[in-house]
Write a protein that holds these residues in place. Sequence first.
Motif, mmCIF file in Angstrom:
data_model
loop_
_atom_site.group_PDB
_atom_site.id
_atom_site.type_symbol
_atom_site.label_atom_id
_atom_site.label_comp_id
_atom_site.label_asym_id
_atom_site.label_seq_id
_atom_site.Cartn_x
_atom_site.Cartn_y
_atom_site.Cartn_z
ATOM 1 N N CYS A 6 12.170 7.730 13.714
ATOM 2 C CA CYS A 6 11.087 8.694 13.546
ATOM 3 C C CYS A 6 9.811 8.044 14.068
ATOM 4 C CB CYS A 6 10.926 9.072 12.072
ATOM 5 S SG CYS A 6 9.709 10.356 11.801
ATOM 6 N N LYS A 7 9.118 8.702 14.976
ATOM 7 C CA LYS A 7 7.950 8.108 15.609
ATOM 8 C C LYS A 7 6.705 8.143 14.732
ATOM 9 C CE LYS A 7 9.478 9.209 20.254
ATOM 10 N NZ LYS A 7 9.219 10.011 21.438
ATOM 11 N N TYR A 8 6.791 8.762 13.561
ATOM 12 C CA TYR A 8 5.622 8.900 12.701
ATOM 13 C C TYR A 8 5.904 8.356 11.310
ATOM 14 C CZ TYR A 8 4.302 11.879 16.517
ATOM 15 O OH TYR A 8 4.016 12.338 17.772
ATOM 16 N N SER A 9 4.862 7.806 10.708
ATOM 17 C CA SER A 9 4.973 7.231 9.381
ATOM 18 C C SER A 9 3.713 7.566 8.598
ATOM 19 C CB SER A 9 5.125 5.716 9.511
ATOM 20 O OG SER A 9 5.100 5.108 8.254
ATOM 21 N N PRO A 10 3.825 7.769 7.286
ATOM 22 C CA PRO A 10 2.623 8.018 6.484
ATOM 23 C C PRO A 10 1.679 6.820 6.559
ATOM 24 C CG PRO A 10 4.598 8.479 5.214
ATOM 25 C CD PRO A 10 5.033 7.831 6.482
ATOM 26 N N MET A 11 0.387 7.100 6.596
ATOM 27 C CA MET A 11 -0.615 6.031 6.621
ATOM 28 C C MET A 11 -0.637 5.346 5.267
ATOM 29 S SD MET A 11 -2.459 6.044 9.557
ATOM 30 C CE MET A 11 -4.133 5.627 9.235
ATOM 31 N N LYS A 12 -0.851 4.062 5.292
ATOM 32 C CA LYS A 12 -0.992 3.322 4.049
ATOM 33 C C LYS A 12 -2.405 3.544 3.534
ATOM 34 C CE LYS A 12 2.413 -0.035 5.300
ATOM 35 N NZ LYS A 12 2.694 -1.313 5.869
ATOM 36 N N ARG A 13 -2.492 3.881 2.284
ATOM 37 C CA ARG A 13 -3.788 4.155 1.674
ATOM 38 C C ARG A 13 -4.473 2.842 1.300
ATOM 39 N NH1 ARG A 13 -4.932 9.758 1.444
ATOM 40 N NH2 ARG A 13 -2.947 10.788 1.580
ATOM 41 N N VAL A 14 -5.747 2.766 1.583
ATOM 42 C CA VAL A 14 -6.541 1.598 1.222
ATOM 43 C C VAL A 14 -7.340 1.956 -0.018
ATOM 44 C CG1 VAL A 14 -8.390 0.050 1.964
ATOM 45 C CG2 VAL A 14 -6.707 0.883 3.618
ATOM 46 N N LYS A 15 -7.181 1.136 -1.039
ATOM 47 C CA LYS A 15 -7.927 1.388 -2.259
ATOM 48 C C LYS A 15 -9.345 0.901 -2.094
ATOM 49 C CE LYS A 15 -3.979 1.078 -5.331
ATOM 50 N NZ LYS A 15 -3.388 0.438 -6.487
ATOM 51 N N LYS A 16 -10.288 1.759 -2.475
ATOM 52 C CA LYS A 16 -11.691 1.394 -2.377
ATOM 53 C C LYS A 16 -12.108 0.639 -3.635
ATOM 54 C CE LYS A 16 -12.937 5.304 0.483
ATOM 55 N NZ LYS A 16 -13.750 6.504 0.610
ATOM 56 N N LYS A 17 -12.870 -0.400 -3.429
ATOM 57 C CA LYS A 17 -13.367 -1.154 -4.560
ATOM 58 C C LYS A 17 -14.619 -0.471 -5.095
ATOM 59 C CE LYS A 17 -11.648 -5.615 -3.134
ATOM 60 N NZ LYS A 17 -11.972 -7.006 -2.816
ATOM 61 N N THR A 18 -14.739 -0.422 -6.388
ATOM 62 C CA THR A 18 -15.909 0.175 -7.000
ATOM 63 C C THR A 18 -16.984 -0.910 -7.149
ATOM 64 O OG1 THR A 18 -14.464 1.635 -8.248
ATOM 65 C CG2 THR A 18 -16.733 1.428 -9.006
ATOM 66 N N ILE A 19 -18.154 -0.595 -6.657
ATOM 67 C CA ILE A 19 -19.273 -1.529 -6.757
ATOM 68 C C ILE A 19 -20.050 -1.182 -8.032
ATOM 69 C CG2 ILE A 19 -21.381 -2.345 -5.691
ATOM 70 C CD1 ILE A 19 -20.116 -1.599 -2.990
#
Length: 71
Positions: free
Chosen positions: A55-68
Amino acid sequence: MKNKEKYYRALIENNGQLNEIDLGTSVGLSEEETTIIISQLLSEYKIENIDNRVCKYSPMKRVKKKTIVSR
């Protein structure tokens, strides 16, 4: 929009085993509908193009945002 969510969930569960068109067919979509949904998911940055799998497509890996925290 329901078909897009159904296809996206199937793509996550597929884990690269079926190609993108066969995966669309397995959830009841035509080749044209599958192509349209793939282009929408790409534009929304929900999937990415990967060339080294069936399959040429894959779900993007989510980047967790850090809370400041303000001090």
